[in-house]
Design a protein around this motif. Structure first.
Motif, PDB file in Angstrom:
ATOM      1  N   GLN A  37      40.170  41.146  33.918  1.00 31.09           N
ATOM      2  CA  GLN A  37      39.031  41.577  34.708  1.00 31.09           C
ATOM      3  C   GLN A  37      38.907  40.700  35.939  1.00 31.09           C
ATOM      4  O   GLN A  37      39.229  39.515  35.901  1.00 31.09           O
ATOM      5  CB  GLN A  37      37.753  41.477  33.887  1.00 31.09           C
ATOM      6  N   PRO A  38      38.453  41.273  37.046  1.00 29.60           N
ATOM      7  CA  PRO A  38      38.273  40.445  38.237  1.00 29.60           C
ATOM      8  C   PRO A  38      37.154  39.433  38.009  1.00 29.60           C
ATOM      9  O   PRO A  38      36.235  39.685  37.226  1.00 29.60           O
ATOM     10  CB  PRO A  38      37.903  41.451  39.333  1.00 29.60           C
ATOM     11  N   PRO A  39      37.221  38.293  38.661  1.00 26.81           N
ATOM     12  CA  PRO A  39      36.175  37.296  38.466  1.00 26.81           C
ATOM     13  C   PRO A  39      34.853  37.753  39.081  1.00 26.81           C
ATOM     14  O   PRO A  39      34.831  38.513  40.049  1.00 26.81           O
ATOM     15  CB  PRO A  39      36.708  36.060  39.188  1.00 26.81           C
ATOM     16  N   THR A  40      33.770  37.295  38.489  1.00 19.51           N
ATOM     17  CA  THR A  40      32.434  37.538  39.017  1.00 19.51           C
ATOM     18  C   THR A  40      32.038  36.327  39.833  1.00 19.51           C
ATOM     19  O   THR A  40      32.138  35.196  39.360  1.00 19.51           O
ATOM     20  CB  THR A  40      31.425  37.730  37.862  1.00 19.51           C
ATOM     21  N   ARG A  41      31.573  36.549  41.057  1.00 10.23           N
ATOM     22  CA  ARG A  41      31.156  35.438  41.931  1.00 10.23           C
ATOM     23  C   ARG A  41      29.681  35.153  41.701  1.00 10.23           C
ATOM     24  O   ARG A  41      28.850  36.043  41.744  1.00 10.23           O
ATOM     25  CB  ARG A  41      31.383  35.803  43.396  1.00 10.23           C
ATOM     26  N   ILE A  42      29.385  33.886  41.434  1.00  8.07           N
ATOM     27  CA  ILE A  42      28.014  33.423  41.305  1.00  8.07           C
ATOM     28  C   ILE A  42      27.719  32.634  42.573  1.00  8.07           C
ATOM     29  O   ILE A  42      28.347  31.602  42.833  1.00  8.07           O
ATOM     30  CB  ILE A  42      27.819  32.526  40.055  1.00  8.07           C
ATOM     31  N   THR A  43      26.788  33.125  43.381  1.00 10.45           N
ATOM     32  CA  THR A  43      26.517  32.489  44.662  1.00 10.45           C
ATOM     33  C   THR A  43      25.697  31.219  44.487  1.00 10.45           C
ATOM     34  O   THR A  43      25.007  31.027  43.500  1.00 10.45           O
ATOM     35  CB  THR A  43      25.786  33.450  45.616  1.00 10.45           C
ATOM     36  N   GLY A  44      25.800  30.360  45.450  1.00 12.13           N
ATOM     37  CA  GLY A  44      25.077  29.098  45.475  1.00 12.13           C
ATOM     38  C   GLY A  44      25.708  28.231  46.539  1.00 12.13           C
ATOM     39  O   GLY A  44      26.617  28.666  47.259  1.00 12.13           O
TER      40      GLY A  44
END
Length: 143
Positions: A37-44
């Motif tokens: 699965q493609p990675p999920t980006r967690i912003t910060g």
């Protein structure tokens, strides 16, 4: 006698059962849970990328690590002898002494804390739970 990887063997069987088009191959492998699965980006301030692995999850924190390395490189350019001596001291120490020296260096370079807004923290928690599942049985029923 071949010691073929069992994952590769299963993928080959799935592929043989398609008509060979890329779409059908991808659909068959995806249905079997064999595509990454493609990675999920967690912003910060320092984004994270979270993705499932065969054994759990992988969290990519390269923006934070990059910032620390750039800070170290900047110090090295300004005071090469002092930074080199500090790195040698870290390499030659061990245990609690080494941990303290590394922590001192990391703190000076900006620290390793990465703060996230509530919405991003919730997204991170939800993503991790979606990959590994809840811990308590009652959480499993609720989700």
């Amino acid at each position: 006698m071949s010691t073929e990887n069992p994952v590769a063997r299963r993928a080959a069987i799935l592929i043989r059962n398609t008509d060979g088009t890329p779409e059908e191959i991808a659909a068959a492998l995806d249905a079997a849970g064999m595509l990454q699965q493609p990675p999920t980006r967690i912003t910060g301030a320092y984004p994270l990328w979270v993705r499932p692995t065969g054994l759990g999850i992988a969290i990519d924190a390269h923006p934070l690590v990059s910032a620390l390395i750039r800070g170290l490189a900047g110090e090295m350019a300004e005071e090469p002898e002092d930074v080199a001596a500090e790195l040698v001291a870290i390499a030659e120490s061990s245990g609690a002494e080494q941990d303290a020296l590394v922590l001192e260096l990391l703190t000076r370079l900006g620290g390793t804390d990465s703060r996230y807004a509530t919405a991003d923290a919730r997204r991170l928690a939800e993503r991790v739970l979606s990959i590994v599942g809840p811990v308590l049985p009652q959480q499993r029923r609720a989700s």
